[in-house]
Design an enzyme around this catalytic site. Structure first.
Site, short mmCIF file in Angstrom:
data_model
loop_
_atom_site.label_atom_id
_atom_site.label_comp_id
_atom_site.label_asym_id
_atom_site.label_seq_id
_atom_site.Cartn_x
_atom_site.Cartn_y
_atom_site.Cartn_z
N TRP A 43 0.87 -1.18 0.00
CA TRP A 43 0.00 0.00 0.00
C TRP A 43 0.91 1.23 0.00
O TRP A 43 1.87 1.29 0.78
CB TRP A 43 -0.86 -0.04 1.27
CG TRP A 43 -1.83 1.09 1.45
CD1 TRP A 43 -2.70 1.58 0.53
CD2 TRP A 43 -2.02 1.85 2.65
NE1 TRP A 43 -3.44 2.59 1.08
CE2 TRP A 43 -3.05 2.78 2.38
CE3 TRP A 43 -1.45 1.83 3.93
CZ2 TRP A 43 -3.50 3.69 3.34
CZ3 TRP A 43 -1.90 2.72 4.87
CH2 TRP A 43 -2.91 3.64 4.59
N ASP A 78 -0.80 -5.64 9.02
CA ASP A 78 -1.89 -4.73 8.67
C ASP A 78 -3.08 -5.60 8.25
O ASP A 78 -2.99 -6.37 7.30
CB ASP A 78 -1.44 -3.83 7.52
CG ASP A 78 -2.43 -2.70 7.24
OD1 ASP A 78 -3.54 -2.73 7.80
OD2 ASP A 78 -2.09 -1.79 6.46
N LYS A 115 -13.67 -0.94 6.04
CA LYS A 115 -14.26 -1.72 4.95
C LYS A 115 -15.32 -2.69 5.46
O LYS A 115 -16.42 -2.74 4.93
CB LYS A 115 -13.16 -2.53 4.25
CG LYS A 115 -12.36 -1.79 3.21
CD LYS A 115 -11.36 -0.85 3.74
CE LYS A 115 -10.43 -0.37 2.66
NZ LYS A 115 -9.59 0.74 3.01
C1 LMR Z 1 -6.92 2.15 -0.46
O1 LMR Z 1 -5.88 1.48 -0.47
O2 LMR Z 1 -7.45 2.56 -1.50
C2 LMR Z 1 -7.61 2.45 0.85
O3 LMR Z 1 -6.94 1.83 1.88
C3 LMR Z 1 -7.83 3.89 1.06
C4 LMR Z 1 -6.58 4.66 1.38
O4 LMR Z 1 -6.58 5.37 2.38
O5 LMR Z 1 -5.59 4.58 0.65
#
Ligand code: LMR
Length: 399
Positions: free
Chosen positions: A130, A211, A246
């Site tokens: 992420w 996470d 979510k």
């Molecule tokens: C995402 O990965 O799209 C979500 O977790 C929202 C974010 O805050 O990035």
């Protein structure tokens, strides 16, 4: 005074989501941000949450400052959900759990806490991860490096390379892992791979920072917690950031938690104390409303059943959408590339589209995916899946 301040380049996910909001085209489709929308393209208000909210409205309570760690009822319910009601670490009071501002807040509080006690550690994230993982840990002062994870050629996991890298880390390294529904690739470790990894991490003396933002979106609430529970049972020092954005569709309420699994109850109580100090230094204490709803749903058997059932339906809808887009794209892709749409799990699929193809998809067709090629499958529905598949096929043909 502020003339030397650079323009903020924007966030790759939230920035794109905002651009989507400004896009005037009626046929636009948002598959960028990780939001679950229903088949009508709407963010659901889950039935159990609606009922908990109605009950809260008929019993309007004062809003004092919460304790720095949040409410005990919430913390206990969350800990049981994440670790399992009867986990040894829980029975032995070895887990310190705090209410946080969503999963993002948990990551940051955890990062600040770890930086104080492990100032020389490096944080290792998956390649890719992420986007905000690097930002959070670098902002907390850690150097961040990446371990091998996604195999671009097969759309699967580079487990051997991952294991080899993690098995050679120095003591006290911090390894960021995704419990389930890996963001952005949708590629997870199998249960057997978690069982192989856990003793390696334990032996290396590293900290696992897990996470878990998508519990319930992979194979179910219990199965998705397998990684966390396996690491905790194996005696790996484990930190868990979990989120209800979510799985409760409570994005804006910022409901999350941070848990640290310790070696003894005494250690856990000191960790807990220092974590509350970290919260005080950040935002003092968390908000009341969302946590009250979550605690009520988790702690009321009928609401809990309704929540689990609706969450199961959301998981099934995503699986259906994976099958639908796969069927439409299969004629345009190699078998391997098409298989990714059904093989990967959770909200995201790593499509393999390049940044230029993602730009073309957005500019020409109004279909928003991240420039990394990540698609939020949960944004597909029976009305837009044809348009999206046609747009992808056209972009692929042109490049
Ligand atoms: C995402 O990965 O799209 C979500 O977790 C929202 C974010 O805050 O990035």
């Amino acid at each position: 005074m502020f003339s030397h301040i650079d323009a903020y380049p924007g966030d790759p996910i939230l920035g794109l989501n905002e651009a989507f909001g400004r896009d005037p085209r009626a046929h636009k489709v948002n598959l960028s941000i990780g939001l679950y929308v229903d088949d009508d393209g709407r963010l659901p208000v889950m039935r159990a949450v609606r009922e908990a909210e109605a009950a809260a409205l008929s019993d309007i309570a004062p809003r004092p400052y919460l304790p720095m760690a949040g409410t005990p009822a919430y913390r206990d319910a969350v800990q049981a959900l994440v670790f399992g009601e009867d986990r040894a670490a829980r029975r032995e009071a070895r887990i310190a759990t705090l209410q946080t501002l969503g999963g993002g807040g948990a990551l940051r509080v955890g990062a600040d806490f770890l930086k104080r006690y492990f100032p020389d550690s490096t944080v290792w994230i998956s390649d890719p991860s992420w986007d905000n993982h690097r930002v959070v840990f670098e902002s907390a002062g850690f150097p961040v490096q990446a371990y091998p994870y996604y195999d671009d050629t097969t759309g699967g996991l580079r487990f051997d390379a991952m294991l080899e890298t993690l098995a050679a880390l120095p003591r006290h390294s911090i390894v960021l892992l995704h419990a389930c529904c890996h963001n952005p690739t949708g590629v997870d470790l199998t249960q057997a791979q978690w069982q192989t990894l856990a003793p390696v991490l334990r032996e290396r003396g590293v900290i696992a920072f897990v996470d878990m933002a998508y519990q319930g979106f992979g194979d179910g609430l219990e199965a998705d917690a397998f990684a966390v529970r396996t690491l905790a049972d194996a005696g790996v020092p484990t930190v868990v950031a979990n989120s209800f954005s979510k799985n409760f569709s409570l994005y804006g309420e910022r409901c999350g938690a941070l848990s640290v699994v310790c070696a003894s109850a005494d250690e856990a109580s000191r960790v807990f104390g220092q974590l509350t100090g970290t919260v005080r230094a950040n935002y003092s204490n968390p908000p009341t409303h969302g946590a009250r709803l979550v605690a009520r749903v988790l702690g009321t058997p009928a609401l809990r059943r309704a929540w689990e059932e609706e969450l199961g339906g959301m998981r099934e809808r995503i699986a259906t959408m994976r099958a639908e887009i796969h069927a439409r794209l299969a004629p345009h892709l190699s078998d391997d590339a098409a298989a990714r749409y059904i093989g990967q799990r959770g909200m995201f699929t790593y499509t393999g589209l390049s940044a230029a193809q993602a730009d073309a998809l957005r500019e020409t067709h109004g279909v928003y995916v991240l420039r990394s090629g990540r698609m939020c499958v949960a944004g597909l529905n029976t009305r837009n899946v044809d348009t999206v598949a046609r747009a992808i096929a056209q972009v692929l043909t042109k490049s």
